[in-house]
Write an enzyme that holds these catalytic residues in place. Structure first.
Site, PDB file in Angstrom:
ATOM      1  N   ASP A 187      14.787  28.817 -22.526  1.00  0.00           N
ATOM      2  CA  ASP A 187      15.831  28.240 -21.314  1.00  0.00           C
ATOM      3  C   ASP A 187      14.313  27.870 -20.266  1.00  0.00           C
ATOM      4  OD1 ASP A 187      17.820  27.426 -22.739  1.00  0.00           O
ATOM      5  OD2 ASP A 187      18.582  29.657 -21.313  1.00  0.00           O
ATOM      6  N   HIS A 224      15.834  30.707 -28.245  1.00  0.00           N
ATOM      7  CA  HIS A 224      17.931  31.065 -29.461  1.00  0.00           C
ATOM      8  C   HIS A 224      17.777  29.922 -29.418  1.00  0.00           C
ATOM      9  CE1 HIS A 224      17.344  29.626 -24.734  1.00  0.00           C
ATOM     10  NE2 HIS A 224      18.432  28.692 -25.484  1.00  0.00           N
ATOM     11  N   LYS A 253      26.036  22.622 -17.484  1.00  0.00           N
ATOM     12  CA  LYS A 253      25.361  21.522 -18.973  1.00  0.00           C
ATOM     13  C   LYS A 253      27.097  21.589 -19.842  1.00  0.00           C
ATOM     14  CE  LYS A 253      22.674  20.473 -22.835  1.00  0.00           C
ATOM     15  NZ  LYS A 253      21.479  20.524 -23.166  1.00  0.00           N
TER      16      LYS A 253
END
Length: 332
Positions: free
Chosen positions: A220, A274, A199
């Site tokens: 994630d 995060h 990405k």
């Protein structure tokens, strides 16, 4: 009609950003960031001849931080620079050229803007992106790889080739830290069928960076994420309920423990929460590679890590079902 791209919006706005990019107060980085303090995320030398120490440091970081930075990792600086150069050049193309790679409906791969359903009143992230798989060859669809710049494919293939050594070492040390054999942890998330999903995140300058986020708070979905940023600060991690900036270390790889590794380790390794902030006058770009199980692969706590005293904390779930539920905010 083409979806509005953040890169285009950024060139049009002067002092204020559209309402849909303004985060609620409990997410605004100007209010919620601990100022003047960088998070001391562990920095680990992967080339340290003391392998016992390397393993110990990786395991400790994965248990207590969910992230760490790798230096002397074996990926040549030149290969990283090439990757960054062609990614930056792609986003500097005209909108019409970039739209040739726009995501088809229902596809994760391609050029786009919106990624997931937002629960905070439909707020948008200040970022555009490009997704495509870079490994294994059987998973690659080159129609999502830009033909311009002309060296894009070469740079991505070279980077993928260099990544294998890092991936193997990470899974080996993480497996040994759980008392497993060297290949057993990787096998628990797909083994040799593990997919490398590239990405590129593109965060243009933002006139009100204190109100917006490039990526909202998340963990994630991958097993492990291996990320290369440019030099512009932006990554933040949550620690003890507070948000801190993560210090930029030149030529380091940022490693995130993802949801699938938390599942396979039965909760010993922690996926890191995060987010990404943006800046007023600089463009931030990052290149995460998500190491993902194949879509039909069922991920579960490793059988050697569960017993009567340590029952499984997670259900077995096909990776494609996990992704669908998480992107659509379905409780699982």
């Amino acid at each position: 009609m083409w979806e509005k791209r953040v890169q285009g919006i950024a060139t049009c706005v002067k002092d204020t950003i559209p309402e849909e990019f303004i985060r609620p107060e409990n997410e605004q980085p100007g209010i919620t960031t601990v100022q003047g303090t960088f998070l001391e995320v562990p920095i680990i030398d992967l080339n340290n001849p003391d392998e016992e120490k390397v393993m110990h440091d990786i395991v400790e970081a994965s248990c207590h931080w969910g992230m760490f930075q790798l230096v002397n990792h074996g990926i040549p600086n030149e290969a990283i620079s090439k990757l960054q150069k062609v990614g930056k050049e792609f986003f500097e193309l005209s909108l019409a050229e970039k739209e040739l790679y726009a995501k088809p409906l229902g596809s994760i791969e391609g050029y786009g803007t919106s990624l997931q359903k937002e629960i905070t009143g439909g707020k948008k992230a200040w970022a555009d992106h490009l997704f495509h798989k870079i490994w294994p060859p059987s998973a690659i669809n080159y129609k999502f790889w830009p033909k311009n710049p002309s060296t894009y494919r070469e740079a991505n293939e070279e980077y993928a080739e260099h990544m294998h050594g890092v991936v193997e070492k990470l899974f080996k040390y993480l497996a040994l830290g759980l008392g497993l054999e060297g290949d057993e942890l990787k096998d628990g998330v797909g083994g040799n069928e593990l997919i490398y999903l590239m990405k590129i995140n593109y965060y243009p300058p933002c006139p009100q960076p204190e109100l917006a986020l490039g990526v909202p708070p998340h963990t994630d979905m991958s097993s492990i994420t291996i990320l290369v940023p440019n030099e512009v600060q932006g990554l933040q991690a949550e620690r003890d309920g507070q948000w801190y900036c993560v210090n930029y270390v030149p030529n380091a790889l940022i490693i995130h423990i993802g949801d699938q590794l938390e599942v396979v380790s039965n909760g010993k390794y922690k996926a890191v929460l995060h987010r990404t902030t943006v800046t007023k006058d600089k463009t931030r770009i990052s290149w995460p590679v998500f190491l993902e199980p194949p879509p039909e692969f069922g991920v579960r706590p490793h059988p050697k890590l569960v017993n009567e005293q340590n029952p499984p904390k997670y259900k077995t779930k096909k990776y494609k079902d996990y992704v669908y539920c998480k992107l659509n905010k379905i409780l699982q």
